[in-house]
Design a protein around this motif. Structure first.
Motif, PDB file in Angstrom:
ATOM      1  N   VAL A  54       0.875  -1.172  -0.083  1.00 36.38           N
ATOM      2  CA  VAL A  54       0.056  -0.039   0.095  1.00 36.38           C
ATOM      3  C   VAL A  54       0.822   1.097  -0.062  1.00 36.38           C
ATOM      4  O   VAL A  54       1.187   1.526   1.023  1.00 36.38           O
ATOM      5  N   PRO A  55       1.136   1.875  -1.236  1.00 34.75           N
ATOM      6  CA  PRO A  55       2.028   3.010  -1.440  1.00 34.75           C
ATOM      7  C   PRO A  55       1.143   4.352  -0.989  1.00 34.75           C
ATOM      8  O   PRO A  55      -0.266   4.390  -1.108  1.00 34.75           O
ATOM      9  N   GLY A  56       1.507   5.389  -0.182  1.00 37.71           N
ATOM     10  CA  GLY A  56       0.705   6.572   0.172  1.00 37.71           C
ATOM     11  C   GLY A  56       1.423   7.654   1.040  1.00 37.71           C
ATOM     12  O   GLY A  56       2.406   7.310   1.520  1.00 37.71           O
ATOM     13  N   ARG A  57       0.530   8.718   0.980  1.00 36.41           N
ATOM     14  CA  ARG A  57       1.085   9.953   2.102  1.00 36.41           C
ATOM     15  C   ARG A  57       0.892   9.541   3.561  1.00 36.41           C
ATOM     16  O   ARG A  57      -0.341   9.128   3.815  1.00 36.41           O
ATOM     17  N   THR A  58       1.819  10.052   4.565  1.00 35.77           N
ATOM     18  CA  THR A  58       1.395   9.776   5.774  1.00 35.77           C
ATOM     19  C   THR A  58       1.767  11.310   6.524  1.00 35.77           C
ATOM     20  O   THR A  58       2.696  11.935   5.883  1.00 35.77           O
ATOM     21  N   TYR A  59       1.415  11.423   7.780  1.00 35.72           N
ATOM     22  CA  TYR A  59       1.510  12.755   8.173  1.00 35.72           C
ATOM     23  C   TYR A  59       1.930  12.646   9.610  1.00 35.72           C
ATOM     24  O   TYR A  59       1.260  11.833  10.259  1.00 35.72           O
ATOM     25  N   ARG A  60       2.749  13.359  10.185  1.00 37.12           N
ATOM     26  CA  ARG A  60       3.121  13.392  11.615  1.00 37.12           C
ATOM     27  C   ARG A  60       3.245  14.851  11.954  1.00 37.12           C
ATOM     28  O   ARG A  60       4.094  15.918  11.330  1.00 37.12           O
ATOM     29  N   TYR A  61       2.839  15.236  13.364  1.00 41.24           N
ATOM     30  CA  TYR A  61       3.176  16.541  13.802  1.00 41.24           C
ATOM     31  C   TYR A  61       4.593  16.483  14.514  1.00 41.24           C
ATOM     32  O   TYR A  61       4.704  16.563  15.594  1.00 41.24           O
ATOM     33  N   GLU A  62       5.762  16.828  13.665  1.00 43.20           N
ATOM     34  CA  GLU A  62       6.911  16.823  14.124  1.00 43.20           C
ATOM     35  C   GLU A  62       7.819  17.635  13.541  1.00 43.20           C
ATOM     36  O   GLU A  62       7.428  17.987  12.334  1.00 43.20           O
ATOM     37  N   ALA A  63       8.984  18.199  14.303  1.00 43.47           N
ATOM     38  CA  ALA A  63       9.894  18.968  13.603  1.00 43.47           C
ATOM     39  C   ALA A  63      10.674  18.485  12.662  1.00 43.47           C
ATOM     40  O   ALA A  63      10.771  17.148  12.594  1.00 43.47           O
ATOM     41  N   THR A  64      10.846  19.238  11.416  1.00 44.11           N
ATOM     42  CA  THR A  64      11.664  18.664  10.513  1.00 44.11           C
ATOM     43  C   THR A  64      13.215  18.565  10.676  1.00 44.11           C
ATOM     44  O   THR A  64      13.552  19.579  11.315  1.00 44.11           O
ATOM     45  N   ASP A  65      13.869  17.648  10.239  1.00 41.31           N
ATOM     46  CA  ASP A  65      15.124  17.838  10.278  1.00 41.31           C
ATOM     47  C   ASP A  65      15.806  16.863   9.056  1.00 41.31           C
ATOM     48  O   ASP A  65      15.150  16.597   7.874  1.00 41.31           O
TER      49      ASP A  65
END
Ligand code: FA5
Length: 344
Positions: free
Chosen positions: A195-206
């Motif tokens: 299953v390919p697809g977008r996912t989201y997390r409320y976290e700081a990027t690095d």
């Protein structure tokens, strides 16, 4: 007077031949054919001549006048054609020139790598399916053994669509694992899906973390599926995508919805295992979490764990791309910088 007319005609014609601009012709006309010209003076003086002289000089003066008028008309036509040629030449299109290259779009590097990942698994007999990005709490957490008070919810900093207190609350899926539940609810084993697809997390990027990234989930359920099947499937995948010489590490890890759980990491492309900013000094970059589907999860979906078993994995697509292409920062992917995107 006749000689004077001969000289006048030849001087006028010489000068007319030297006129190179249409705009200069009027000055020539005024000088040689105008009211105050020498020729007009000769014509006006005809009445004072004897009738014999008038016949000869008059005929000659009129023939000079006619010759000058004809020459003027011819010169005017020649100069008009020349100036038309020049203006056409300036704006003419050379249809034999090669066309200018037009910029054209191409697939985003993430889409390319996601397609590559899916086709490797398709070659091993997995079907490809997509799922919703806005999920229910139940599929993203509860059904995966992560009830409301479970500390594992901290692993997935969540972007909520509805108030989180609502048991039916919607959220942006934090991983593609909810599709494990949807697939097991809808179909009976044997199952083999990616299953390919977008996912989201409320976290700081690095350099290795984005707040929106892509995963490819894998699920295989059948009789007699063991940890060995999981490891062989993933090692085969790594060999195909990263080549035989790239180091692959399999270690134990914890996810509430698998037992046992593991993670796979690939030798860092940037430092070749020595340790750098990209791999956080460890020499390895984790690409996926995996494990044997937990018996409670199977039962919840109506699959008898004493008959069927299975494995699952969730892979970070950008991490695979970073390793494939030697990219030093995940944030390049969504910065919309053409200098970066054009390379793929
Ligand atoms: C999970 O998301 C589990 N659902 C994986 C799983 C599936 C385990 C099935 C067991 C069975 P994790 O949070 O570790 O696990 O993420 C999986 C992969 O997604 C990571 O290895 C990494 O490659 C990628 N990833 C995770 N967080 C980010 C992020 N913020 N930015 C980019 N990639 C990320």
């Amino acid at each position: 007077m006749q000689q004077e007319l001969e000289q006048l005609e030849s001087a006028a014609l010489d000068e007319l031949a030297r006129v190179s601009e249409l705009s200069q012709l009027e000055a020539w006309r005024v000088q040689y054919l105008g009211k105050k010209s020498a020729l007009t003076a000769v014509l006006r003086s005809l009445s004072s001549l004897s009738s014999d002289e008038r016949k000869v000089i008059g005929a000659r003066a009129n023939s000079v006048k006619e010759s000058l008028q004809n020459s003027l008309a011819t010169r005017k036509e020649t100069l008009s054609l020349e100036s038309l040629d020049e203006s056409l030449g300036a704006s003419a299109i050379d249809v034999t020139l090669p066309g200018r290259p037009l910029p054209h779009g191409r697939l985003h590097p993430t889409t390319q790598v996601m397609g590559e990942i899916c086709s490797v698994f398709a070659g091993m007999g997995f079907q490809i399916i997509e799922g919703p990005e806005v999920e229910r709490d139940y599929y993203n957490f509860e059904a995966l053994n992560i009830p409301e008070t479970h500390p594992a919810r901290d692993m997935f900093a969540t972007l909520w669509v509805d108030a989180r207190e609502d048991r039916n609350a919607r959220l942006l899926r934090t991983h593609t694992s909810p599709m494990q539940i949807r697939l097991m609810e809808q179909q009976k084993p044997p199952l083999r899906f990616v299953v390919p697809g977008r996912t989201y997390r409320y976290e700081a990027t690095d350099a290795t973390h984005e707040w929106m990234f892509h995963q490819v989930e894998g699920l295989a359920i059948d009789v007699d599926i063991t940890l060995r099947d999981l490891k062989e499937t993933l090692f085969e995948f790594c060999k195909k995508v990263f080549g035989r010489d790239t180091g692959v590490r399999f270690r134990c890890d914890y996810f509430p919805f698998v037992e046992p759980g593991g993670e796979v990491a690939i030798e860092c492309v940037s430092c070749k295992g020595a340790g750098c900013r990209l791999c956080g000094g460890t020499g390895w970059l984790e690409i996926l979490g995996c494990g044997m589907v937990h018996p409670d999860v199977l039962s919840r979906c109506g699959i008898d764990p004493s008959v069927h078993s299975g494995f699952a994995f969730g892979m970070g697509v950008e991490r695979v791309s970073i390793l494939r292409h030697g990219i030093d920062d995940i944030r390049h992917f969504y910065s919309d910088d053409f200098r970066f995107l054009r390379q793929f």
